[in-house]
Every structure is written in structure tokens, then in C-alpha cells.
Design a protein around this motif. Structure first.
Motif, mmCIF file in Angstrom:
data_model
loop_
_atom_site.group_PDB
_atom_site.id
_atom_site.type_symbol
_atom_site.label_atom_id
_atom_site.label_comp_id
_atom_site.label_asym_id
_atom_site.label_seq_id
_atom_site.Cartn_x
_atom_site.Cartn_y
_atom_site.Cartn_z
ATOM 1 N N ALA A 134 0.882 -1.182 0.000
ATOM 2 C CA ALA A 134 0.000 0.000 0.000
ATOM 3 C C ALA A 134 0.908 1.217 0.000
ATOM 4 O O ALA A 134 1.914 1.230 0.706
ATOM 5 C CB ALA A 134 -0.891 0.000 1.238
ATOM 6 N N GLN A 135 0.587 2.229 -0.799
ATOM 7 C CA GLN A 135 1.479 3.386 -0.906
ATOM 8 C C GLN A 135 0.704 4.701 -0.913
ATOM 9 O O GLN A 135 0.108 5.079 -1.927
ATOM 10 C CB GLN A 135 2.324 3.271 -2.178
ATOM 11 N N GLY A 136 0.781 5.390 0.229
ATOM 12 C CA GLY A 136 0.232 6.741 0.278
ATOM 13 C C GLY A 136 0.995 7.645 -0.676
ATOM 14 O O GLY A 136 0.443 8.613 -1.221
ATOM 15 N N ALA A 137 2.271 7.319 -0.906
ATOM 16 C CA ALA A 137 3.114 8.140 -1.793
ATOM 17 C C ALA A 137 2.491 8.264 -3.190
ATOM 18 O O ALA A 137 2.697 9.267 -3.876
ATOM 19 C CB ALA A 137 4.511 7.529 -1.893
ATOM 20 N N LEU A 138 1.719 7.245 -3.575
ATOM 21 C CA LEU A 138 1.167 7.258 -4.933
ATOM 22 C C LEU A 138 -0.017 8.212 -5.084
ATOM 23 O O LEU A 138 -0.609 8.301 -6.156
ATOM 24 C CB LEU A 138 0.782 5.836 -5.364
ATOM 25 N N ALA A 139 -0.366 8.899 -3.989
ATOM 26 C CA ALA A 139 -1.433 9.905 -4.089
ATOM 27 C C ALA A 139 -0.875 11.323 -3.953
ATOM 28 O O ALA A 139 -1.634 12.285 -3.913
ATOM 29 C CB ALA A 139 -2.494 9.653 -3.033
ATOM 30 N N ILE A 140 0.445 11.455 -3.902
ATOM 31 C CA ILE A 140 1.033 12.807 -3.792
ATOM 32 C C ILE A 140 0.712 13.601 -5.054
ATOM 33 O O ILE A 140 0.375 14.776 -5.005
ATOM 34 C CB ILE A 140 2.560 12.726 -3.566
ATOM 35 N N TRP A 141 0.821 12.936 -6.210
ATOM 36 C CA TRP A 141 0.469 13.577 -7.484
ATOM 37 C C TRP A 141 -0.712 12.816 -8.085
ATOM 38 O O TRP A 141 -0.617 11.617 -8.369
ATOM 39 C CB TRP A 141 1.650 13.550 -8.454
ATOM 40 N N ALA A 142 -1.810 13.503 -8.262
ATOM 41 C CA ALA A 142 -3.013 12.852 -8.797
ATOM 42 C C ALA A 142 -3.106 13.016 -10.314
ATOM 43 O O ALA A 142 -3.741 12.205 -10.983
ATOM 44 C CB ALA A 142 -4.257 13.430 -8.134
ATOM 45 N N GLY A 143 -2.450 14.060 -10.846
ATOM 46 C CA GLY A 143 -2.585 14.393 -12.265
ATOM 47 C C GLY A 143 -2.347 13.216 -13.205
ATOM 48 O O GLY A 143 -3.217 12.910 -14.050
ATOM 49 N N PRO A 144 -1.196 12.526 -13.090
ATOM 50 C CA PRO A 144 -0.918 11.441 -14.040
ATOM 51 C C PRO A 144 -1.947 10.314 -13.981
ATOM 52 O O PRO A 144 -2.228 9.677 -14.998
ATOM 53 C CB PRO A 144 0.460 10.927 -13.586
ATOM 54 N N VAL A 145 -2.525 10.075 -12.798
ATOM 55 C CA VAL A 145 -3.501 8.992 -12.659
ATOM 56 C C VAL A 145 -4.864 9.459 -13.176
ATOM 57 O O VAL A 145 -5.539 8.753 -13.929
ATOM 58 C CB VAL A 145 -3.606 8.531 -11.183
ATOM 59 N N ARG A 146 -5.241 10.669 -12.794
ATOM 60 C CA ARG A 146 -6.543 11.192 -13.247
ATOM 61 C C ARG A 146 -6.598 11.280 -14.767
ATOM 62 O O ARG A 146 -7.628 11.016 -15.381
ATOM 63 C CB ARG A 146 -6.809 12.583 -12.660
ATOM 64 N N SER A 147 -5.459 11.654 -15.382
ATOM 65 C CA SER A 147 -5.503 11.813 -16.839
ATOM 66 C C SER A 147 -5.488 10.462 -17.560
ATOM 67 O O SER A 147 -5.797 10.390 -18.737
ATOM 68 C CB SER A 147 -4.351 12.699 -17.318
ATOM 69 N N ALA A 148 -5.175 9.374 -16.838
ATOM 70 C CA ALA A 148 -5.115 8.054 -17.476
ATOM 71 C C ALA A 148 -6.431 7.287 -17.372
ATOM 72 O O ALA A 148 -6.620 6.296 -18.069
ATOM 73 C CB ALA A 148 -3.990 7.228 -16.836
ATOM 74 N N PHE A 149 -7.317 7.719 -16.490
ATOM 75 C CA PHE A 149 -8.574 6.991 -16.271
ATOM 76 C C PHE A 149 -9.755 7.968 -16.279
ATOM 77 O O PHE A 149 -9.586 9.163 -16.012
ATOM 78 C CB PHE A 149 -8.549 6.261 -14.914
ATOM 79 N N GLU A 150 -10.941 7.417 -16.530
ATOM 80 C CA GLU A 150 -12.180 8.211 -16.451
ATOM 81 C C GLU A 150 -12.570 8.299 -14.981
ATOM 82 O O GLU A 150 -13.296 7.441 -14.478
ATOM 83 C CB GLU A 150 -13.302 7.519 -17.241
ATOM 84 N N VAL A 151 -12.084 9.292 -14.274
ATOM 85 C CA VAL A 151 -12.358 9.410 -12.836
ATOM 86 C C VAL A 151 -13.508 10.405 -12.637
ATOM 87 O O VAL A 151 -13.374 11.585 -12.983
ATOM 88 C CB VAL A 151 -11.114 9.906 -12.064
ATOM 89 N N PRO A 152 -14.641 9.939 -12.077
ATOM 90 C CA PRO A 152 -15.733 10.896 -11.806
ATOM 91 C C PRO A 152 -15.219 12.001 -10.877
ATOM 92 O O PRO A 152 -14.416 11.729 -9.982
ATOM 93 C CB PRO A 152 -16.806 10.039 -11.115
ATOM 94 N N PRO A 153 -15.694 13.247 -11.067
ATOM 95 C CA PRO A 153 -15.122 14.372 -10.311
ATOM 96 C C PRO A 153 -15.242 14.238 -8.806
ATOM 97 O O PRO A 153 -14.439 14.790 -8.066
ATOM 98 C CB PRO A 153 -15.901 15.589 -10.829
#
Ligand SMILES: Cc1cc2nc3c(=O)[nH]c(=O)nc-3n(C[C@H](O)[C@H](O)[C@H](O)COP(=O)(O)O)c2cc1C
Length: 251
Positions: A194-213
Motif C-alpha cells: 500500500a502506498q500513500g506516496a502514490l497519491a502525492i500527485w493525482a494528475g498522471p492517474v486522473r488523466s489516465a482513467f475516467e475518474v468521476p469528479p
């Protein structure tokens, strides 16, 4: 009357599974077979939740998508580190371009509460010791931190989002889901971190998936087969149960 002898799983088998799970920080590159991945995710979503709202979403990346997200996260980490460790020019550049500044949906705590800080320090110290990293060796520590964004070599990463409208209750539910997922993976010979570190930057993940707002990135989980590297032998202990249990007030 419930049947007190009915046991869906031998308690010793359950205890062995739960106690043997640990964070894996180095993975073999072998891919996780799609059917196995589906089983793990299918088990994970059996987790209980507030009014059964299941206020979370999962985003899974393997192969080229995994590589692209990792590359973008590493680029942000590198920019952030240049600003942190660099001089005033580098800091000014980051302040202007904002490259490398966290854009996560949640703020990662900079400082831990005083009473929790010793456990944090002990955990970091133990990890660096297993890795042979001197605490004063900042470049080596930075390299280890960067491994988070390489998903520690895992072939698959799962990102966990929570519904913003349910506040801490969604986060609570996500925690139950997270542990269910990690145990489901462990039962199949897979490792997780589990990695909290992977939520420091949301941009790369949000732009890769259809994330509801209304959904916010809370953490990621690296998933794959553990390597034989010594880092995977790291087993931070736990406070004794007596420290966790609250004493009743005198009647
Ligand atoms: C929500 C959560 C976030 C975590 N974030 C990180 C992380 O960003 N990087 C990391 O290396 N480990 C991370 N960990 C792993 C913890 O350090 C680890 O669970 C703890 O030290 C206990 O060790 P164990 O999982 O091996 O039992 C995280 C764990 C949890 C539950």
C-alpha cells in the motif's frame, strides 16, 4: 443457536495468512495473470462498507499504461527533489512552473503528531537498515523514495479512489477494501505494498482513467510476485496489544 463449531476456515490458517502478509518493496517483473488479478479484485470488493455504499473506485494499470504513469510520477518526483535539494534558482523555477509541486486530492502530512513520530522514525530506520542505507545518505534515501514511483518494479498497480461526499467514512471503507485486497493477493502468492506516496500527485492517474469528479485519489497498491531481495525481509513489529487497548476508567 449459531453453531459454535462451524468454522469457514481453520483459525490457524487465517492467522497464518494475516500474520504473514507484509509490505513488499521489490517485485519480480513477471506479469500477474489476468484471471488471478480479477480474482483478487473480486475478493476485494466483497469488503463491507457504510450502508453498502461502496464509496470507492479502483483503477488498475499494467503494461504500457503502468510504465507511462510511472514515468510521469518519476518526472514529478525528480522535479520536486531538484527543488528541495537544489539552490534558489531551482526553487524559483519550480515556484513558477509548478512542476513537481504536489497536486494530490489529499494533503500528505509533512509533520507527524509528536506521539506518532517515534513509530514513524523506527519504521524508516528499520527499512534503511535492511537496505544498508545510512540515515545521513540523502541521495540513497531519495533513490529509495523514488522506488515508490517505479512501483518497486511491480508489473501492476492499483489506484484507490474514495467518494469525497462521504468524508472519513469513505476513507474508512477504503481501508477495509485495501486490507481485503492485500490479503486476497497474499493468499495467491502475490505481494503488495500500500502506498500513500502514490497519491502525492493525482494528475498522471486522473488523466489516465475516467475518474468521476467526486472521487479522490487516496493511495495506490503495487501488486506482483515478490523478489528474493533482502528488503522484502523487513518486518516492522507492532506495539503490544496492551498499548493498543484502552484501560477502562475506574467505576
Ligand atoms: C495506507 C498505507 C499507506 C502506505 N504508504 C506507503 C508508502 O507510500 N511507501 C511505502 O514504502 N510503504 C507504505 N506503506 C506500508 C507501511 O509502511 C507498512 O504497512 C507498515 O510499515 C507495516 O509493515 P507491513 O505492511 O510490512 O506489515 C503504507 C501502508 C498503508 C496501510
Amino acid at each position: 443457536m449459531p453453531d459454535a463449531t462451524a468454522r469457514p476456515l481453520e483459525p490457524d490458517a487465517w492467522a497464518a495468512l494475516a500474520r504473514a502478509r507484509h509490505s513488499v518493496r521489490d517485485f519480480r517483473p513477471d506479469p500477474v495473470p489476468e484471471p488471478v488479478l480479477r480474482e483478487v479484485l473480486g475478493d476485494a470488493i466483497t469488503a463491507p462498507s457504510w450502508s453498502n455504499t461502496q464509496p470507492y473506485r479502483l483503477a488498475v494499470a499494467s503494461g504500457p499504461l503502468r510504465d507511462r504513469i510511472s514515468g510521469e510520477l518519476c518526472a514529478r518526483f525528480d522535479a520536486g527533489m531538484r527543488a528541495r535539494r537544489g539552490g534558489p534558482v531551482e526553487r524559483a523555477r519550480v515556484a513558477i512552473t509548478r512542476t513537481g509541486l504536489p497536486d494530490g486530492d489529499f494533503r500528505v502530512p509533512e509533520r507527524y503528531p509528536d506521539d506518532l513520530q517515534p513509530a514513524r522514525v523506527a519504521c524508516g530506520r528499520g527499512l534503511y537498515e535492511v537496505l544498508g542505507i545510512d540515515r545521513g545518505d540523502l541521495p540513497a534515501r531519495d533513490r529509495q523514495m523514488r522506488r515508490n514511483f517505479e512501483f518497486f518494479g511491480a508489473p501492476t498497480v492499483v489506484f484507490l479512489f474514495v467518494h469525497g461526499g462521504l468524508r472519513e467514512y469513505a476513507v474508512l471503507d477504503a481501508g477495509v477494501l485495501l486490507q481485503t485486497l492485500m490479503l486476497a493477493a497474499h493468499a495467491r502468492g502475490l505481494g503488495t505494498c500500500a502506498q500513500g506516496a502514490l497519491a502525492i500527485w493525482a494528475g498522471p492517474v486522473r488523466s489516465a482513467f475516467e475518474v468521476p469528479p467526486q472521487y479522490r485519489l487516496i493511495c495506490g497498491v503495487s501488486l506482483g510476485y515478490p523478489s528474493a531481495e533482502p528488503v522484502n525481509a523487513f518486518r516492522p513489529g507492532r506495539a503490544p496489544l496492551e498499548d493498543v487497548l484502552l484501560a477502562p476508567r475506574d467505576a
